[in-house]
Design an enzyme around this catalytic site. Structure first.
Site, PDB file in Angstrom:
ATOM      1  N   GLY A  97       0.832  -1.197   0.000  1.00 42.40           N
ATOM      2  CA  GLY A  97       0.000   0.000   0.000  1.00 42.40           C
ATOM      3  C   GLY A  97       0.861   1.239   0.000  1.00 42.40           C
ATOM      4  O   GLY A  97       2.021   1.201   0.434  1.00 42.40           O
ATOM      5  N   GLN A 136       2.919   9.903   1.502  1.00 40.44           N
ATOM      6  CA  GLN A 136       4.256   9.315   1.648  1.00 40.44           C
ATOM      7  C   GLN A 136       5.212   9.741   0.540  1.00 40.44           C
ATOM      8  O   GLN A 136       6.423   9.616   0.690  1.00 40.44           O
ATOM      9  CB  GLN A 136       4.158   7.781   1.660  1.00 40.44           C
ATOM     10  CG  GLN A 136       3.494   7.240   2.910  1.00 40.44           C
ATOM     11  CD  GLN A 136       3.332   5.738   2.806  1.00 40.44           C
ATOM     12  OE1 GLN A 136       2.385   5.250   2.217  1.00 40.44           O
ATOM     13  NE2 GLN A 136       4.277   5.000   3.367  1.00 40.44           N
ATOM     14  N   CYS A 151       5.670  -0.274   7.378  1.00 38.65           N
ATOM     15  CA  CYS A 151       5.366   0.914   6.580  1.00 38.65           C
ATOM     16  C   CYS A 151       6.599   1.282   5.773  1.00 38.65           C
ATOM     17  O   CYS A 151       7.711   1.266   6.301  1.00 38.65           O
ATOM     18  CB  CYS A 151       4.992   2.060   7.523  1.00 38.65           C
ATOM     19  SG  CYS A 151       4.629   3.603   6.680  1.00 38.65           S
ATOM     20  N   LEU A 152       6.397   1.619   4.506  1.00 33.48           N
ATOM     21  CA  LEU A 152       7.532   2.010   3.660  1.00 33.48           C
ATOM     22  C   LEU A 152       8.209   3.273   4.195  1.00 33.48           C
ATOM     23  O   LEU A 152       9.376   3.517   3.898  1.00 33.48           O
ATOM     24  CB  LEU A 152       7.078   2.225   2.216  1.00 33.48           C
ATOM     25  CG  LEU A 152       6.558   0.977   1.493  1.00 33.48           C
ATOM     26  CD1 LEU A 152       6.077   1.331   0.095  1.00 33.48           C
ATOM     27  CD2 LEU A 152       7.629  -0.109   1.437  1.00 33.48           C
ATOM     28  N   HIS A 160      -4.567   1.643   7.459  1.00 37.05           N
ATOM     29  CA  HIS A 160      -3.208   2.173   7.639  1.00 37.05           C
ATOM     30  C   HIS A 160      -2.935   3.307   6.639  1.00 37.05           C
ATOM     31  O   HIS A 160      -2.441   4.374   7.008  1.00 37.05           O
ATOM     32  CB  HIS A 160      -2.218   1.010   7.451  1.00 37.05           C
ATOM     33  CG  HIS A 160      -0.771   1.400   7.439  1.00 37.05           C
ATOM     34  ND1 HIS A 160       0.135   0.949   8.376  1.00 37.05           N
ATOM     35  CD2 HIS A 160      -0.060   2.195   6.590  1.00 37.05           C
ATOM     36  CE1 HIS A 160       1.329   1.454   8.100  1.00 37.05           C
ATOM     37  NE2 HIS A 160       1.248   2.213   7.023  1.00 37.05           N
ATOM     38  N   GLU A 161      -3.312   3.071   5.368  1.00 38.75           N
ATOM     39  CA  GLU A 161      -3.046   4.087   4.338  1.00 38.75           C
ATOM     40  C   GLU A 161      -3.912   5.331   4.539  1.00 38.75           C
ATOM     41  O   GLU A 161      -3.463   6.458   4.320  1.00 38.75           O
ATOM     42  CB  GLU A 161      -3.270   3.511   2.935  1.00 38.75           C
ATOM     43  CG  GLU A 161      -2.385   2.328   2.569  1.00 38.75           C
ATOM     44  CD  GLU A 161      -0.911   2.559   2.806  1.00 38.75           C
ATOM     45  OE1 GLU A 161      -0.450   3.706   2.728  1.00 38.75           O
ATOM     46  OE2 GLU A 161      -0.215   1.571   3.114  1.00 38.75           O
ATOM     47  N   HIS A 199      -2.466   7.737   6.886  1.00 41.74           N
ATOM     48  CA  HIS A 199      -1.433   8.608   6.291  1.00 41.74           C
ATOM     49  C   HIS A 199      -2.062   9.907   5.767  1.00 41.74           C
ATOM     50  O   HIS A 199      -1.490  10.982   5.905  1.00 41.74           O
ATOM     51  CB  HIS A 199      -0.726   7.908   5.127  1.00 41.74           C
ATOM     52  CG  HIS A 199       0.384   6.992   5.540  1.00 41.74           C
ATOM     53  ND1 HIS A 199       1.465   7.412   6.278  1.00 41.74           N
ATOM     54  CD2 HIS A 199       0.591   5.676   5.293  1.00 41.74           C
ATOM     55  CE1 HIS A 199       2.292   6.382   6.482  1.00 41.74           C
ATOM     56  NE2 HIS A 199       1.780   5.313   5.897  1.00 41.74           N
TER      57      HIS A 199
HETATM   58 ZN    ZN Z   1       2.535   3.433   5.905  1.00 38.17          ZN
END
Ligand code: ZN
Length: 180
Positions: free
Chosen positions: A46, A51, A92-93, A134-135, A138
């Site tokens: 995701g 991000q 998470c990236l 989660h996304e 963000h």
């Molecule tokens: Zn994330």
């Protein structure tokens, strides 16, 4: 298509609240295409526009193992959430190398627009439910480590800042070596 730079926690830009998308067209399609390339390259399941330092309400998710089930959620909203919760080890990236348990509703119904602006609804459970929540966090400027204790969060912050300084030092040394 282009790979985009992914912001790393604790970059303050990760805490900006994203604005709704009002224009559907080539620019949005390009953003989604670049985000997809960036997500698959990372690799991740995701990615939120936040991000990649674009503060608009766009989220990409693909929880398939074959990387062929990409869904683009524009202006997503959770219209229903189950009382039942599940704890999942999230990563998470933007917080590389860190995984920790976060409790969220086990199932959610999400309403969003697609890349053309058409509304759709999707019932999410399992990893998809975790990922979309989660996304969407963000987009509201929230990173998953904020669900953890302040002690854990500080430890993560210090570890990532230290890694960042290490990467900068390596880059400087490479540059210096190149000049000789
Ligand atoms: Zn994330």
């Amino acid at each position: 298509m282009a790979l985009l730079n992914i912001l790393r926690y604790p970059d303050p830009r990760l805490h900006k609240v994203a604005k709704p998308v009002t224009e559907f067209g080539a620019r949005l399609e390009q953003l989604a295409a670049d985000m997809a390339e960036t997500m698959y390259e990372a690799p991740g399941v995701g990615l939120a526009a936040t991000q990649v330092d674009v503060h608009e309400r766009v989220v990409l998710v693909d929880v398939s193992e074959t990387h062929d089930a990409l869904t683009v959620f524009v202006n997503p909203e959770i219209v229903w959430a189950s009382d039942e919760k599940q704890v999942y080890d999230e990563g998470c990236l933007s917080v590389p190398g860190i995984y920790d348990g976060v409790e969220r509703p086990a199932r959610v119904k999400v309403r969003a627009q697609d890349i053309k602006g058409q509304f759709f609804e999707v019932d999410c459970d399992g990893l998809l439910a975790v990922c979309i929540q989660h996304e969407m966090d963000h987009l509201n400027g929230k990173v998953f480590v904020e669900y953890l204790s302040p002690l854990k969060r500080n430890r993560i912050k210090n570890k990532l800042l230290k890694e960042e300084r290490g990467m900068e030092r390596d880059a400087q040394m490479r540059a210096a070596a190149g000049r000789r």
